[in-house]
Write a protein that holds these residues in place. Structure first.
Motif, mmCIF file in Angstrom:
data_model
loop_
_atom_site.group_PDB
_atom_site.id
_atom_site.type_symbol
_atom_site.label_atom_id
_atom_site.label_comp_id
_atom_site.label_asym_id
_atom_site.label_seq_id
_atom_site.Cartn_x
_atom_site.Cartn_y
_atom_site.Cartn_z
ATOM 1 N N SER A 227 27.573 -6.248 1.576
ATOM 2 C CA SER A 227 27.622 -5.678 0.232
ATOM 3 C C SER A 227 28.769 -4.681 0.135
ATOM 4 O O SER A 227 28.892 -3.779 0.974
ATOM 5 C CB SER A 227 26.306 -4.959 -0.090
ATOM 6 O OG SER A 227 26.418 -4.251 -1.310
ATOM 7 N N ALA A 228 29.565 -4.819 -0.911
ATOM 8 C CA ALA A 228 30.680 -3.892 -1.132
ATOM 9 C C ALA A 228 30.180 -2.469 -1.355
ATOM 10 O O ALA A 228 30.949 -1.517 -1.200
ATOM 11 C CB ALA A 228 31.510 -4.349 -2.326
ATOM 12 N N LEU A 229 28.913 -2.302 -1.688
ATOM 13 C CA LEU A 229 28.353 -0.956 -1.855
ATOM 14 C C LEU A 229 28.472 -0.131 -0.579
ATOM 15 O O LEU A 229 28.485 1.094 -0.626
ATOM 16 C CB LEU A 229 26.880 -1.032 -2.267
ATOM 17 C CG LEU A 229 26.602 -1.581 -3.657
ATOM 18 C CD1 LEU A 229 25.103 -1.777 -3.866
ATOM 19 C CD2 LEU A 229 27.159 -0.637 -4.716
ATOM 20 N N ASN A 230 28.568 -0.802 0.565
ATOM 21 C CA ASN A 230 28.633 -0.105 1.850
ATOM 22 C C ASN A 230 30.049 0.032 2.397
ATOM 23 O O ASN A 230 30.238 0.495 3.513
ATOM 24 C CB ASN A 230 27.757 -0.843 2.871
ATOM 25 C CG ASN A 230 26.315 -0.862 2.444
ATOM 26 O OD1 ASN A 230 25.762 0.161 2.057
ATOM 27 N ND2 ASN A 230 25.697 -2.022 2.479
ATOM 28 N N LEU B 215 27.953 -5.409 7.171
ATOM 29 C CA LEU B 215 26.514 -5.624 7.333
ATOM 30 C C LEU B 215 25.881 -4.482 8.136
ATOM 31 O O LEU B 215 24.821 -3.966 7.772
ATOM 32 C CB LEU B 215 26.246 -6.953 8.039
ATOM 33 C CG LEU B 215 26.235 -8.186 7.166
ATOM 34 C CD1 LEU B 215 26.409 -9.442 7.997
ATOM 35 C CD2 LEU B 215 24.957 -8.243 6.366
ATOM 36 N N ALA B 216 26.530 -4.086 9.225
ATOM 37 C CA ALA B 216 26.000 -3.005 10.058
ATOM 38 C C ALA B 216 25.938 -1.693 9.287
ATOM 39 O O ALA B 216 24.971 -0.937 9.407
ATOM 40 C CB ALA B 216 26.858 -2.845 11.314
ATOM 41 N N ALA B 217 26.951 -1.423 8.475
ATOM 42 C CA ALA B 217 26.986 -0.175 7.705
ATOM 43 C C ALA B 217 25.815 -0.092 6.724
ATOM 44 O O ALA B 217 25.308 0.993 6.444
ATOM 45 C CB ALA B 217 28.307 -0.060 6.950
ATOM 46 N N GLY B 218 25.371 -1.223 6.226
ATOM 47 C CA GLY B 218 24.243 -1.229 5.311
ATOM 48 C C GLY B 218 22.905 -1.066 5.998
ATOM 49 O O GLY B 218 21.920 -0.693 5.370
ATOM 50 N N ALA B 219 22.864 -1.335 7.298
ATOM 51 C CA ALA B 219 21.599 -1.283 8.033
ATOM 52 C C ALA B 219 21.431 -0.002 8.838
ATOM 53 O O ALA B 219 20.318 0.398 9.131
ATOM 54 C CB ALA B 219 21.499 -2.480 8.970
ATOM 55 N N GLY B 220 22.528 0.628 9.204
ATOM 56 C CA GLY B 220 22.467 1.788 10.095
ATOM 57 C C GLY B 220 22.548 1.333 11.542
ATOM 58 O O GLY B 220 22.261 0.189 11.867
ATOM 59 N N VAL B 221 22.958 2.244 12.414
ATOM 60 C CA VAL B 221 23.120 1.901 13.828
ATOM 61 C C VAL B 221 22.054 2.613 14.654
ATOM 62 O O VAL B 221 21.545 3.642 14.223
ATOM 63 C CB VAL B 221 24.539 2.267 14.332
ATOM 64 C CG1 VAL B 221 25.573 1.379 13.701
ATOM 65 C CG2 VAL B 221 24.867 3.718 14.110
ATOM 66 N N PRO B 222 21.689 2.098 15.800
ATOM 67 C CA PRO B 222 22.207 0.883 16.406
ATOM 68 C C PRO B 222 21.641 -0.354 15.706
ATOM 69 O O PRO B 222 20.501 -0.364 15.243
ATOM 70 C CB PRO B 222 21.727 0.967 17.850
ATOM 71 C CG PRO B 222 20.471 1.758 17.778
ATOM 72 C CD PRO B 222 20.674 2.739 16.658
ATOM 73 N N VAL B 223 22.459 -1.391 15.666
ATOM 74 C CA VAL B 223 22.047 -2.640 15.026
ATOM 75 C C VAL B 223 22.864 -3.786 15.607
ATOM 76 O O VAL B 223 24.011 -3.607 15.993
ATOM 77 C CB VAL B 223 22.218 -2.565 13.488
ATOM 78 C CG1 VAL B 223 23.676 -2.467 13.091
ATOM 79 C CG2 VAL B 223 21.536 -3.712 12.781
ATOM 80 N N GLY B 224 22.243 -4.930 15.674
ATOM 81 C CA GLY B 224 22.953 -6.148 16.025
ATOM 82 C C GLY B 224 23.182 -6.933 14.751
ATOM 83 O O GLY B 224 22.359 -6.896 13.832
ATOM 84 N N VAL B 225 24.301 -7.613 14.667
ATOM 85 C CA VAL B 225 24.611 -8.440 13.504
ATOM 86 C C VAL B 225 24.741 -9.876 13.981
ATOM 87 O O VAL B 225 25.404 -10.141 14.994
ATOM 88 C CB VAL B 225 25.909 -7.977 12.812
ATOM 89 C CG1 VAL B 225 26.249 -8.880 11.646
ATOM 90 C CG2 VAL B 225 25.785 -6.530 12.352
ATOM 91 N N ALA B 226 24.095 -10.782 13.262
ATOM 92 C CA ALA B 226 24.156 -12.208 13.586
ATOM 93 C C ALA B 226 24.339 -12.986 12.293
ATOM 94 O O ALA B 226 23.543 -12.846 11.365
ATOM 95 C CB ALA B 226 22.881 -12.649 14.299
ATOM 96 N N VAL B 227 25.402 -13.774 12.235
ATOM 97 C CA VAL B 227 25.720 -14.559 11.041
ATOM 98 C C VAL B 227 25.815 -16.027 11.446
ATOM 99 O O VAL B 227 26.420 -16.355 12.473
ATOM 100 C CB VAL B 227 27.053 -14.078 10.419
ATOM 101 C CG1 VAL B 227 27.459 -14.939 9.250
ATOM 102 C CG2 VAL B 227 26.938 -12.617 9.997
ATOM 103 N N GLN B 228 25.215 -16.904 10.641
ATOM 104 C CA GLN B 228 25.283 -18.338 10.907
ATOM 105 C C GLN B 228 26.749 -18.760 10.979
ATOM 106 O O GLN B 228 27.534 -18.407 10.112
ATOM 107 C CB GLN B 228 24.583 -19.124 9.799
ATOM 108 C CG GLN B 228 23.087 -18.924 9.761
ATOM 109 C CD GLN B 228 22.355 -19.561 10.930
ATOM 110 O OE1 GLN B 228 22.865 -20.452 11.608
ATOM 111 N NE2 GLN B 228 21.162 -19.089 11.191
#
Length: 135
Positions: free
Chosen positions: A103-106, A30-43
């Protein structure tokens, strides 16, 4: 349970095909798809989130399981991605939430150390299932 079944199926196919398998961090994906810095939060169920901070893709903070209020104190990035992004941003009252799925694309953007993990589930909390107590 679904992840454990999927991993078991992958192990079976790997044996049949004579190939190796490896695990990958879905939060890093998820982070790789968004770029850093980033926080990831999953239910994560029970009203909690699985969270991780990525200031650098290769060196994330440890994955934690906590309430949105607790996560709001831990995750400092302005941008939050994942199925729990809205809950985290709402809890802290600031930031940009991006609802996203891995996404596997990342996959090739994820550092090798996070895409060559042992093919087994990672747990941030104890399982809900309990052994039956003896009578």
């Amino acid at each position: 349970t679904g992840i454990r079944v999927g991993i078991a199926a992958a192990h079976g196919l790997a044996i049949g095909w004579g190939i190796e398998i490896a695990g990958m961090s879905s939060l890093a994906l998820l982070a790789a798809g968004a770029g850093v810095p980033v926080g990831v939060a999953v239910q994560g169920g029970h009203g909690e989130l699985f969270v991780e901070q990525f200031d650098d893709l290769a060196c994330p903070t440890p994955m934690l399981n906590c309430t949105p209020a607790a996560a709001a104190k831990l995750i400092t990035s302005d941008v939050i991605v994942g199925s729990g992004a809205v809950a985290l941003v709402d809890a802290r009252g600031a930031g940009q939430a991006r609802d996203a799925l891995p996404s596997a694309l990342n996959a090739l953007r994820v550092p090798e150390s996070l895409r060559t993990l042992a093919p087994k589930p990672l747990y941030a909390r104890a399982p809900d299932a309990r052994a039956k107590e003896a009578a």
